[in-house]
Design an enzyme around this catalytic site. Structure first.
Site, PDB file in Angstrom:
ATOM      1  N   HIS A 193      35.507  17.866 -35.576  1.00  0.00           N
ATOM      2  CA  HIS A 193      35.587  19.343 -35.530  1.00  0.00           C
ATOM      3  C   HIS A 193      35.649  19.937 -36.936  1.00  0.00           C
ATOM      4  O   HIS A 193      36.238  20.992 -37.142  1.00  0.00           O
ATOM      5  CB  HIS A 193      36.808  19.819 -34.718  1.00  0.00           C
ATOM      6  CG  HIS A 193      36.972  19.118 -33.408  1.00  0.00           C
ATOM      7  ND1 HIS A 193      36.372  19.532 -32.252  1.00  0.00           N
ATOM      8  CD2 HIS A 193      37.653  17.981 -33.084  1.00  0.00           C
ATOM      9  CE1 HIS A 193      36.684  18.703 -31.261  1.00  0.00           C
ATOM     10  NE2 HIS A 193      37.449  17.749 -31.746  1.00  0.00           N
ATOM     11  N   SER A 196      18.566  28.579 -60.098  1.00  0.00           N
ATOM     12  CA  SER A 196      18.358  29.899 -59.510  1.00  0.00           C
ATOM     13  C   SER A 196      17.545  30.740 -60.471  1.00  0.00           C
ATOM     14  O   SER A 196      17.701  30.638 -61.687  1.00  0.00           O
ATOM     15  CB  SER A 196      19.708  30.556 -59.250  1.00  0.00           C
ATOM     16  OG  SER A 196      19.563  31.956 -59.176  1.00  0.00           O
ATOM     17  N   GLU A 218      18.630  20.826 -48.328  1.00  0.00           N
ATOM     18  CA  GLU A 218      18.432  21.949 -47.408  1.00  0.00           C
ATOM     19  C   GLU A 218      17.091  21.839 -46.687  1.00  0.00           C
ATOM     20  O   GLU A 218      16.989  22.117 -45.494  1.00  0.00           O
ATOM     21  CB  GLU A 218      18.499  23.268 -48.175  1.00  0.00           C
ATOM     22  CG  GLU A 218      19.902  23.583 -48.659  1.00  0.00           C
ATOM     23  CD  GLU A 218      19.901  24.747 -49.641  1.00  0.00           C
ATOM     24  OE1 GLU A 218      20.415  25.807 -49.292  1.00  0.00           O
ATOM     25  OE2 GLU A 218      19.354  24.598 -50.749  1.00  0.00           O
ATOM     26  N   LYS A 244      23.652  28.417 -61.519  1.00  0.00           N
ATOM     27  CA  LYS A 244      23.480  27.737 -60.236  1.00  0.00           C
ATOM     28  C   LYS A 244      22.823  26.358 -60.348  1.00  0.00           C
ATOM     29  O   LYS A 244      21.955  26.126 -61.171  1.00  0.00           O
ATOM     30  CB  LYS A 244      22.633  28.583 -59.277  1.00  0.00           C
ATOM     31  CG  LYS A 244      23.260  29.851 -58.802  1.00  0.00           C
ATOM     32  CD  LYS A 244      24.549  29.655 -58.006  1.00  0.00           C
ATOM     33  CE  LYS A 244      24.367  28.872 -56.724  1.00  0.00           C
ATOM     34  NZ  LYS A 244      23.638  29.631 -55.701  1.00  0.00           N
TER      35      LYS A 244
END
Ligand code: ARG
Length: 460
Positions: A155, A276, A289, A282
């Site tokens: 969980h 970025s 992803e 970044k």
């Protein structure tokens, strides 16, 4: 010139060609189509349709077409509907009258089914090899970090510490099932449809069995209608790859989470991170992803193609041409994802201290305290209650758990020792468990499994 122009009075409309032609994408089947044609030429010879000399001319023409396609000198014409048409057209240009005999006893229906099977067989093997390469990395990273541990979650809440190697191998075992599934699909698709003709076979003395053997298929089709209309194998391949995509997406999601500042378990190598365009600080996990994101597309290929197949009457229908783009894209995306993830995992740095810190909360040993009581004869449900009460007390009264454990009459200092950093994970000793001895055994078993799969894949 289309293959069927003599039947229809008019030239095909541009809109028809634009809509129905597949040569833009099915040229990828060229090598498989040529392999099929070579076998067919030899079959026609055995059937007494082609003379020795015609066989020589046709095989030479096929060789030349193959070279032209390979070196880019092959000229496609606007009337080349698909790669099969284009190759036959060019063979005829080169071979002269013998070219007109190439398509004897054959239809594009059995021809295309043959080419797609050959393609799928080869490409699935490549995908499985890519999976094994990723598994090798997971195994290496697991093997070389024998002591590292981190919280295991259920969980998304910290549950019990597990060895990092155990966690990495969990992904690797899921991938082992993907390899298995792919090899199983490959076995089922290893059937030659050549000789089924348009749908009903032939009056000529063609022997599908010999042609199957010539092409390296394990068997010939049993039923000509089934042979030309079956695309189960494409659907299966798409499923195997979709599920592989789901597995890679889980791995991707974890890499995304682990490389956040909040987790800080993993640092990506610069070569496998992105920046970025606006925010100078970044460092982004785009590979992970996309490994996550591509699963959506792969699932789409499967469900879309199943919808295409649904309700198709026997035998060949042009709808079946829709098998190619999803199949091509699925194998390509799978391979790209596998090698990017392999590179990412080979080069990423694990932050072992961060993982241990996160795992070393006193409550991580809660189950060990309960099992300590169980070993003293306390029924588990009661032991569970005792420890839950202590954890609750410690939180509500802001007292160290160790203090409460020490003071408890059934627990004491032996039990306090279980709360020491790094101790709980060592106590997961049952087979397949997350502790060091069990994982050492698991590593051996996984290594063996990898050898077996490498063997199975090495034979082609
Ligand atoms: N390009 C077609 C396909 O991929 C080849 C078969 C065409 N057959 C036909 N009868 N029109 O399915």
């Amino acid at each position: 010139m289309t293959l069927w122009e003599r039947r229809l009075g008019e030239q095909p409309a541009d809109a028809l060609m634009a809509f129905t032609a597949s040569v833009e994408f099915d040229r990828r089947l060229a090598v498989d189509d040529i392999a099929g044609s070579r076998a067919h030429v030899r079959g026609l010879h055995r059937a007494g349709v082609l003379t020795e000399q015609e066989v020589g001319i046709l095989l030479a023409a096929l060789n030349r077409v193959e070279d032209e396609l390979a070196d880019g000198s092959f000229r496609f014409l606007p009337s080349d509907e698909d790669i099969h048409t284009a190759i036959e057209r060019r063979v005829s240009e080169i071979a002269g009258p013998a070219g007109g005999k190439l398509h004897t006893g054959r239809s594009r229906n059995d021809q295309v089914a043959t080419a797609v099977r050959l393609f799928t067989k080869r490409q699935l093997t490549e995908v499985a090899r890519g999976i094994v390469a990723l598994q090798e990395i997971l195994y290496e990273r697991a093997r070389t970090a024998p002591d590292a541990y981190l919280p295991g979650y259920t969980h998304m809440q910290r549950a019990q510490p597990v060895l990092l190697s155990h966690h990495l191998l969990a992904h690797a075992w899921a991938l082992a099932r993907d390899v298995d599934r792919i090899l199983d699909t490959r076995k089922r698709l290893d059937v030659s449809p050549l000789g089924a003709g348009a749908l009903a076979g032939s009056s000529l003395a063609l022997d599908p069995e010999e042609v199957a053997e010539d092409l390296g298929f394990a068997a010939r089709f049993e039923n000509s209608l089934d042979a030309v209309s079956d695309r189960d194998f494409v659907a299966e391949a798409l499923f195997d790859i979709a599920l592989l995509g789901v597995h890679l997406s889980r791995l991707g999601e974890e890499i995304v989470l682990w490389s956040t500042e909040e987790f800080g378990f993993l640092e990506l190598d610069d070569a496998y991170a992105t920046g970025s365009s606006m925010l100078p600080q970044k460092k982004n996990p785009d590979v992970a992803e996309l490994a996550r994101g591509k699963a959506g597309r792969l699932i789409g290929h499967l469900s879309g193609f199943l919808a295409t197949l649904k309700g198709l009457p026997f035998a060949y229908n042009r709808d079946l041409q829709e098998d190619k783009e999803p199949l091509f894209d699925a194998v390509d995306q799978a391979q790209l994802a596998l090698s990017a993830l392999a590179g990412l995992l080979a080069t990423a740095r694990f932050n072992i201290e961060r993982m241990a810190d996160a795992a070393d909360t006193p409550a991580a040993a809660a189950i060990d305290l309960a099992e300590f009581l169980v070993e003293k004869g306390v029924p588990f449900r009661e032991a569970h209650g005792v420890v839950a009460g202590l954890v609750r007390d410690s939180l509500e009264r802001h007292l160290p758990l160790a203090e409460l454990v020490q003071a408890h009459p059934d627990l004491g200092s032996d039990a306090v020792a279980l709360l020491e950093p790094g101790v709980p994970v060592t106590r997961r000793t049952s087979p397949g468990a997350a502790g060091p001895e069990a994982v050492a055994d698991q590593l051996r078993r996984f290594r063996e499994r990898l050898f077996v799969d490498e063997e199975r894949l090495g034979h082609e």
